[in-house]
Write an enzyme that holds these catalytic residues in place. Structure first.
Site, short mmCIF file in Angstrom:
data_model
loop_
_atom_site.label_atom_id
_atom_site.label_comp_id
_atom_site.label_asym_id
_atom_site.label_seq_id
_atom_site.Cartn_x
_atom_site.Cartn_y
_atom_site.Cartn_z
N CYS A 110 46.61 75.68 96.91
CA CYS A 110 46.72 75.01 98.15
C CYS A 110 45.90 76.07 99.18
O CYS A 110 45.63 75.45 100.47
CB CYS A 110 48.06 75.41 98.78
N HIS A 133 48.16 74.91 106.30
CA HIS A 133 48.40 74.45 105.19
C HIS A 133 49.93 73.79 105.33
O HIS A 133 50.85 74.47 105.80
CB HIS A 133 48.48 75.27 103.86
N ASN A 180 53.20 67.82 100.64
CA ASN A 180 52.23 68.99 100.49
C ASN A 180 51.13 68.30 99.60
O ASN A 180 51.32 68.09 98.63
CB ASN A 180 52.85 70.08 99.60
O1 UT7 Z 1 52.11 75.15 98.80
C1 UT7 Z 1 52.05 76.13 98.01
C2 UT7 Z 1 53.31 76.86 98.09
N1 UT7 Z 1 54.45 76.43 98.09
C3 UT7 Z 1 55.35 76.62 98.95
O2 UT7 Z 1 55.18 77.13 100.03
C4 UT7 Z 1 56.67 76.19 98.66
C5 UT7 Z 1 57.82 77.19 99.36
N2 UT7 Z 1 59.24 76.92 98.91
C6 UT7 Z 1 59.77 75.89 99.57
O3 UT7 Z 1 59.39 75.41 100.44
C7 UT7 Z 1 61.32 75.97 99.50
O4 UT7 Z 1 61.64 77.44 98.75
C8 UT7 Z 1 61.91 74.75 98.85
C9 UT7 Z 1 61.86 73.52 99.58
C10 UT7 Z 1 61.24 74.56 97.66
C11 UT7 Z 1 63.45 75.13 98.42
O5 UT7 Z 1 64.24 75.49 99.70
P1 UT7 Z 1 65.16 76.74 99.69
O6 UT7 Z 1 65.78 76.64 100.91
O7 UT7 Z 1 64.45 77.86 99.18
O8 UT7 Z 1 66.28 76.36 98.68
P2 UT7 Z 1 66.64 77.07 97.15
O9 UT7 Z 1 65.61 76.83 96.26
O10 UT7 Z 1 67.06 78.23 97.29
O11 UT7 Z 1 67.71 76.01 96.79
C12 UT7 Z 1 69.08 75.76 97.40
C13 UT7 Z 1 69.77 74.84 96.61
C14 UT7 Z 1 69.99 74.93 95.02
O12 UT7 Z 1 71.20 74.81 94.88
P3 UT7 Z 1 72.38 75.92 94.60
O13 UT7 Z 1 71.85 76.84 93.55
O14 UT7 Z 1 72.54 76.50 96.03
O15 UT7 Z 1 73.62 75.20 94.44
C15 UT7 Z 1 68.82 74.11 94.74
O16 UT7 Z 1 69.57 73.60 93.23
O17 UT7 Z 1 69.14 73.59 96.65
C16 UT7 Z 1 69.07 72.90 95.41
N3 UT7 Z 1 68.21 72.08 95.53
C17 UT7 Z 1 68.11 70.79 95.75
N4 UT7 Z 1 69.05 69.91 96.41
C18 UT7 Z 1 68.65 68.56 96.54
C19 UT7 Z 1 66.69 72.43 95.13
N5 UT7 Z 1 66.13 71.29 95.24
C20 UT7 Z 1 66.59 70.11 95.51
C21 UT7 Z 1 66.61 68.69 95.94
N6 UT7 Z 1 67.61 68.22 96.53
N7 UT7 Z 1 65.51 68.20 95.86
#
Ligand code: UT7
Length: 311
Positions: free
Chosen positions: A113, A238, A268
């Protein structure tokens, strides 16, 4: 002293749009979750047979057209991509051939990225040291081909597209500085694991590291140039997550009206996201000549970087 200025910008998005509602049909996810956690509403996905060099070529032609520069004046092509059409030859060579250019250096560079910032850094240094006068710097990606469409933790996040800039040697201010870094220690947090085809990510750990690192790269850039954050006209970050972008803007005390956001429509697009966002804001008249613009990126590797540009 020779500087490099951005003489033109261009971009391309594939026709097919996949909305969050479309993904709800095949994944255990919801439009509400995706919008609240990421700001993403839709993404563009390449057609069958449409590759990243096809998109990069169109973005490059659009950038050349805006700059009023003929392809035969180009004497350097650097393409940032994590999803080249083939292992080799490079996308840069494919684009060179289709532009009808012969003999100038053309190569791909892979910093995920942060790839566009890395490519801009290299091309800027080539121009400043007399190695080139007119460079094409392109970011083009078909992330849809390394996405596991059954993994909700990544499938909702990515899209395809391309962006490009033409850099030209000038004695006026242009690219004021570039800053690039990497730390391979974090390899496993965001990768396509050995022997597999699709990316996996520990989203939450990447998120936290991205927010803190983007804060420090912005500070490094401002301090290095001896400018105050309030002098910035625009942030073109980005586009990974609206919450990451908003945190970066807050640290810079920049209102969101001064931040170019495309993550809602493009998701992204990795190395393509900054030149794509730049082109959109230049063409709709938001970013004007003479303004001070900060680019910043963070991604797999980890890699990160920034560029301060007098547009
Ligand atoms: O460009 C390169 C760099 N990449 C990035 O910068 C991405 C960085 N990360 C992010 O943008 C975020 O961490 C995400 C959008 C990927 C995830 O958001 P988050 O607020 O960090 O959520 P999380 O991973 O802590 O997950 C929270 C909950 C989990 O459920 P439990 O364990 O709390 O029950 C996940 O299983 O959300 C769940 N979850 C989803 N639910 C519905 C994860 N993906 C999804 C989904 N739909 N697509």
């Amino acid at each position: 002293m020779t500087n490099a200025r951005i003489a033109g910008t261009g971009s391309y998005l594939p026709q097919k749009v996949v909305t969050n509602q479309d993904l709800e049909k095949t994944l255990d996810t919801s439009d509400e979750w995706i919008r609240e956690r990421t700001g993403i509403c839709q993404r563009h996905i390449a057609a069958e047979g449409e590759y990243s060099s096809d998109m990069g070529l169109i973005a490059a032609r659009n950038a050349l057209h805006m700059a009023g520069i003929e392809a035969n004046e180009v004497d350097l092509i650097v393409v940032a991509t994590t999803t080249p059409d083939k292992t080799f030859p490079s996308n840069a060579c494919a684009i060179q051939r289709r532009l009808g250019v012969h003999g100038c250096p053309a190569f791909d560079l892979q910093a995920v990225c942060s790839g566009f910032i890395y490519a801009l850094d290299v091309a800027n240094r080539m121009i400043r040291t007399g190695g080139a006068r007119t460079a094409l710097v392109i970011g083009c990606e078909t992330l849809s081909r390394i996405t596991n469409w059954l993994d909700r933790s990544t499938a909702v996040l990515f899209g395809d597209g391309a962006g490009a800039v033409v850099l030209q040697a000038t004695d006026q201010p242009g690219i004021l500085s570039t800053h690039i870094h990497a730390d391979g220690e974090f390899e496993n947090l965001l990768e396509v694991p050995l022997g597999t085809d699709y990316m996996v990510m520990n989203g939450n750990a990447v998120f936290r590291k991205a927010v803190s690192t983007l804060g420090s790269i912005a500070a490094e850039t401002l301090t290095g140039n001896g400018i105050d954050k309030h002098e910035l006209d625009w942030l073109v970050p980005h586009q990974a997550n609206l919450r990451i972008i908003a945190a970066a803007a807050k640290k810079l005390d920049l209102p969101m009206e001064r931040v170019v956001v495309t993550v809602d429509k493009h998701a992204n697009t990795s190395a393509a996201s900054i030149p794509l966002a730049l082109d959109i804001a230049v063409r709709d008249g938001r970013i004007e000549r003479g303004q001070l613009v900060l680019f910043e990126a963070f991604g797999g590797g980890f890699t990160w970087g920034s560029a301060l540009v007098r547009f």
